[in-house]
Each structure stands twice: as structure tokens, then as C-alpha cells.
Design a protein around this motif. Sequence first.
Motif, mmCIF file in Angstrom:
data_model
loop_
_atom_site.group_PDB
_atom_site.id
_atom_site.type_symbol
_atom_site.label_atom_id
_atom_site.label_comp_id
_atom_site.label_asym_id
_atom_site.label_seq_id
_atom_site.Cartn_x
_atom_site.Cartn_y
_atom_site.Cartn_z
ATOM 1 N N ALA A 1 0.841 -1.204 0.000
ATOM 2 C CA ALA A 1 0.000 0.000 0.000
ATOM 3 C C ALA A 1 0.879 1.258 0.000
ATOM 4 N N VAL A 2 1.950 1.235 0.788
ATOM 5 C CA VAL A 2 2.876 2.372 0.809
ATOM 6 C C VAL A 2 3.549 2.528 -0.547
ATOM 7 N N SER A 3 3.979 1.411 -1.144
ATOM 8 C CA SER A 3 4.624 1.464 -2.461
ATOM 9 C C SER A 3 3.662 2.015 -3.515
ATOM 10 N N ALA A 4 2.413 1.555 -3.473
ATOM 11 C CA ALA A 4 1.428 2.031 -4.446
ATOM 12 C C ALA A 4 1.162 3.518 -4.288
ATOM 13 N N LEU A 5 1.111 3.997 -3.038
ATOM 14 C CA LEU A 5 0.911 5.428 -2.811
ATOM 15 C C LEU A 5 2.071 6.236 -3.389
ATOM 16 N N ALA A 6 3.296 5.730 -3.225
ATOM 17 C CA ALA A 6 4.470 6.424 -3.773
ATOM 18 C C ALA A 6 4.404 6.485 -5.298
ATOM 19 N N VAL A 7 3.952 5.403 -5.924
ATOM 20 C CA VAL A 7 3.811 5.393 -7.382
ATOM 21 C C VAL A 7 2.717 6.377 -7.808
ATOM 22 N N TYR A 8 1.603 6.368 -7.084
ATOM 23 C CA TYR A 8 0.481 7.252 -7.409
ATOM 24 C C TYR A 8 0.898 8.728 -7.323
ATOM 25 N N LEU A 9 1.711 9.066 -6.334
ATOM 26 C CA LEU A 9 2.127 10.459 -6.141
ATOM 27 C C LEU A 9 3.233 10.876 -7.101
ATOM 28 N N SER A 10 3.864 9.903 -7.761
ATOM 29 C CA SER A 10 4.928 10.201 -8.724
ATOM 30 C C SER A 10 4.332 10.688 -10.042
ATOM 31 N N LYS A 11 5.102 11.480 -10.753
ATOM 32 C CA LYS A 11 4.704 11.878 -12.095
ATOM 33 C C LYS A 11 4.954 10.712 -13.056
ATOM 34 N N GLU A 12 4.129 10.625 -14.096
ATOM 35 C CA GLU A 12 4.370 9.618 -15.128
ATOM 36 C C GLU A 12 5.695 9.954 -15.829
ATOM 37 N N THR A 13 6.591 8.973 -15.927
ATOM 38 C CA THR A 13 7.925 9.227 -16.489
ATOM 39 C C THR A 13 8.072 8.731 -17.914
ATOM 40 N N ARG A 14 7.163 7.912 -18.407
ATOM 41 C CA ARG A 14 7.287 7.421 -19.782
ATOM 42 C C ARG A 14 7.274 8.590 -20.761
ATOM 43 N N GLY A 15 8.287 8.660 -21.628
ATOM 44 C CA GLY A 15 8.377 9.740 -22.604
ATOM 45 C C GLY A 15 8.941 11.030 -22.059
ATOM 46 N N ARG A 16 9.481 10.990 -20.827
ATOM 47 C CA ARG A 16 9.977 12.228 -20.228
ATOM 48 C C ARG A 16 11.119 12.832 -21.028
ATOM 49 N N ALA A 17 12.031 11.991 -21.519
ATOM 50 C CA ALA A 17 13.190 12.517 -22.256
ATOM 51 C C ALA A 17 12.746 13.269 -23.502
ATOM 52 N N ASP A 18 11.741 12.726 -24.215
ATOM 53 C CA ASP A 18 11.242 13.415 -25.402
ATOM 54 C C ASP A 18 10.596 14.744 -25.030
ATOM 55 N N ARG A 19 9.842 14.758 -23.941
ATOM 56 C CA ARG A 19 9.198 16.010 -23.519
ATOM 57 C C ARG A 19 10.245 17.045 -23.099
ATOM 58 N N ASP A 20 11.270 16.588 -22.360
ATOM 59 C CA ASP A 20 12.319 17.517 -21.936
ATOM 60 C C ASP A 20 13.086 18.067 -23.138
ATOM 61 N N ARG A 21 13.342 17.202 -24.127
ATOM 62 C CA ARG A 21 14.073 17.629 -25.320
ATOM 63 C C ARG A 21 13.269 18.675 -26.089
ATOM 64 N N THR A 22 11.974 18.445 -26.222
ATOM 65 C CA THR A 22 11.119 19.413 -26.915
ATOM 66 C C THR A 22 11.093 20.746 -26.186
ATOM 67 N N ALA A 23 11.032 20.702 -24.847
ATOM 68 C CA ALA A 23 11.009 21.928 -24.052
ATOM 69 C C ALA A 23 12.298 22.713 -24.233
ATOM 70 N N ARG A 24 13.438 21.988 -24.262
ATOM 71 C CA ARG A 24 14.726 22.679 -24.430
ATOM 72 C C ARG A 24 14.811 23.319 -25.825
ATOM 73 N N GLU A 25 14.322 22.587 -26.837
ATOM 74 C CA GLU A 25 14.376 23.129 -28.197
ATOM 75 C C GLU A 25 13.471 24.342 -28.327
ATOM 76 N N ASP A 26 12.278 24.298 -27.708
ATOM 77 C CA ASP A 26 11.372 25.454 -27.752
ATOM 78 C C ASP A 26 11.983 26.658 -27.047
ATOM 79 N N ALA A 27 12.652 26.373 -25.894
ATOM 80 C CA ALA A 27 13.279 27.480 -25.155
ATOM 81 C C ALA A 27 14.407 28.094 -25.962
ATOM 82 N N ALA A 28 15.196 27.235 -26.612
ATOM 83 C CA ALA A 28 16.309 27.740 -27.428
ATOM 84 C C ALA A 28 15.793 28.577 -28.598
#
Length: 458
Positions: free
Chosen positions: A426-453
Amino acid sequence: MSSNLSTPAAVPPAHGETTEKDSRRALVSSFLGSTVEYYDFLLYAAAAGLVFPKLFFSSEMDPALGTMLSFVILLAGYVSRPIGGILFGHFGDKFGRKNMLFITLMMMGVVSICIGLMPTYAAIGVAAPLILVLLRVIQGLAVGGEWAGATLMAAEHVKEKNRGFAASIAVTGGPTGSVLATLVLGLFAGLPEEAFLSWGWRIPFLMSAALVVIGLYLRYRVTESPDFVKAREAGEVHTGVPIMRVLRKYPLSSLYGILAAAGPLFMQALLAVFMVPYVVSTGAVDRQTALMMLTASSFVHIFAIPFFAWLSDKFGRRPVMLAGAAVSVALVFPMFAMFNSGSYWLIALAFMVGNPIIQASMYGPIGAFLAEKFETQDRYTGVSLTFQVGSVLGAGTAPLLATWLVGLENGAGTSNIAWYFIGLIAVSALAVYLSKETRGRADRDRTAREDAAAANAV
């Protein structure tokens, strides 16, 4: 300890690009190297309840106390794992992943050979358990640096959409090592008691030498992580102390990662260490049969982990891990009922429910789930810290807690373990629930950096 130790042939293509051949080699190297590491580490776990209490403690000691002390030494290996993770993570984030993995594998092999050659309590007295503690601590340091490094080498050599599956290839080194450890030990466990305790148990530890040589050769040929190469070329690799940056930049991510890992890791160690001697003590099956049951479930586990990781590439890390937590809660009481049934086939089925279903359903995506929480320059340290502290809370304490919970005077026996596991999940599940979804994070971060640049250029 510098990245310059790598051979010219092992330098990645320009700008950190990687070829399909490099990716395949990284996956194979991570899988086989991790398998060897966990063969050595889990071989001790398998022997802890069956052999060591009889050989490395006084014959006048209560057998139950000897087993408990053997589990305490087992815990020492888990306690040292976060230290190893921080140590190797420090250098892995500063100088690269490859050299660290070469060192951890070498350490593991030397320790296993030393255990295989160790004199018993009858020969050297109290020095025997003390040496065993030292060797177990060194094992823990090596595994502490191994898991994150192998997982990252696999994940960072593939495209973003396949990172869950790729990370799980290294993670499956754990059950593969368990299969080899329990299979080999189980074969020798069929010897007469005197022969097994005299020399039979030593052979599996000494066989580690051949596996280590193969693993070292493969790790020598693998290229450095392309993500790390890109970060270094971009000037993002820092000269400071990675652990301080991780604690400062990712406090909640680190906490959630630790708690998320603890639940499934508890089940892993419970099955690998506690349940074999437990079912043997009930008289339902003999020592060799119990080890073979664990081996069979670990073999299926090898394929279950990548399956759940593949699902996380399709649907996200959080949905798959939360579904796994629900499955775990639903099946834990039926699993223990089967363990206590006295039936050969139901006990075998209990191992199958515990490893490939309960444990793997939440554990399969864990490599990518943790790796994607941290930026490249902090990732080795961050993943090492979260996973290894989680392993102390979950796997390291499992045999001791299970022994204590079964012996409680309320007479509930394994039901006490089941309720504790439900609370931990139950504690582990709560930690997962409170975490942000990480799938595709690198692509999102890369797009954000390119937009900022682009915005800054305008």
C-alpha cells in the motif's frame, strides 16, 4: 578511475550516437553481467538458511539462533548496498558507466571464490562468521553499484519508446541469477548430508569464476552510454558531488522511488530466502525439491519481468505498477494458503504466483520508472540511491521480519507476513500514485529545451 581507461575500439560514434550493434551488445552485456552479479549475491541468500547456520556458527548454538544470525549477515549485504550505490554512482556520473561495471563484476567474483574456500567455525572459531560478514559487505557494495549501472547501460542505449523493456533486460539478471544459483545449489543439495555440508555447497560458489570471466569480456567490449557521452560533450557533467545534487534537486522523486521499490523487493527476498527453508520445515517437501520449485518460478520470472515492462512502454509506468499492486494484494493470502497446504503441486503453484505474478507485476517497470526520474548527469547516483535503499527496507529485512512474524504468539503464522506485505505494498502504491508519469519524459524535456532555445534566438 577515468573514462580514459576505455579502449579506443570502445569509443561510441561521434556525438554520442549509437548503432543497433552497440545497442544489442549493451543489452547482452547488461543482462549477462547482472546475471553473474546476482548469481553470486543470491547464491549466498539460498545458502543462508540451509548451510551457513550449521557451518559458520558454534554447534552448541540453538539452530534457530544460528539461522537468525545467518539472516543478520544477509542483511549486512543489503545495508552496504546503498553505500556501494552512492560510491559507484559518484564515479559513474562523473566518469561514465562502463568502467564502474567492470569493477563491480570483478569484486563480486573474487568474493564468491573466497566464500567457496572459507574455513568453517570448527576450523577457525569465531573468525569464520566475522570473515563471512566482511565478504557479505563487499558483495553488497558491488551489487549496489551494479544494478543501476547495468540498468542504465541498457536503457540509455535504446530509443525512448523502448526504455522500459530495455531496462528490464538488465533487471531480469536478478531472476536469471536466481535460477542459476538455486539450480546449481539444488543439484548439489541432492548429495548425502555429510558430503553436501563438507564440500558440495562450495562448488557453486567456485563455479562463479568461469561466469565472471565471460561477463568481464563482454563488458570490455561494450560502448559507453550514449546519453552520458552526449551530456559530457554538452558540458552537463558536473565536477561536484552527485549525491548532494540528487538530495537537493530530487528529494520527493528519491523518496517515492525508495518506497515504490520496497514492496516488490520484499516479496523477492521472501521467496528466495525464507520460503524454501519454511516449506522444508513443514515436512511437505525436501530441500532439493523446494529449491527446484523456486528455480522453476524464477525461470518464468525471467519472461514475466520484460512482459510487464513492455506493458509500461505501451500504457505508462504508473498504470502498470498500480495494477500490479492491486494484483499483489488480491493474491498474497491465496499464495500463503498454498504454501501451507502440504500439497506438492499447490506449493509449486505458490512459488509461481509469488514470483512471476505478484513480484513481477510491480517490479517489471521499476528500472525505467527510477531511471526516468533523474537527469543523465545525476542518474547513476539517483537510481542507485533509490533502488538500494528500497532494497534494504524491502528485501534486506524480509527474512528477519518473516521469521519474527511467523513466530508471534497470536498463532496467525504466515498470515502475519501477508498483512505486513499488504501494508508495505500500500505504501509502495501510494508512492507510485504520487509520482509523475515518467514514460516519454526525455522526449518532452528535449522538446522543451528546443522550444526554449528557439524562443531565446528570437
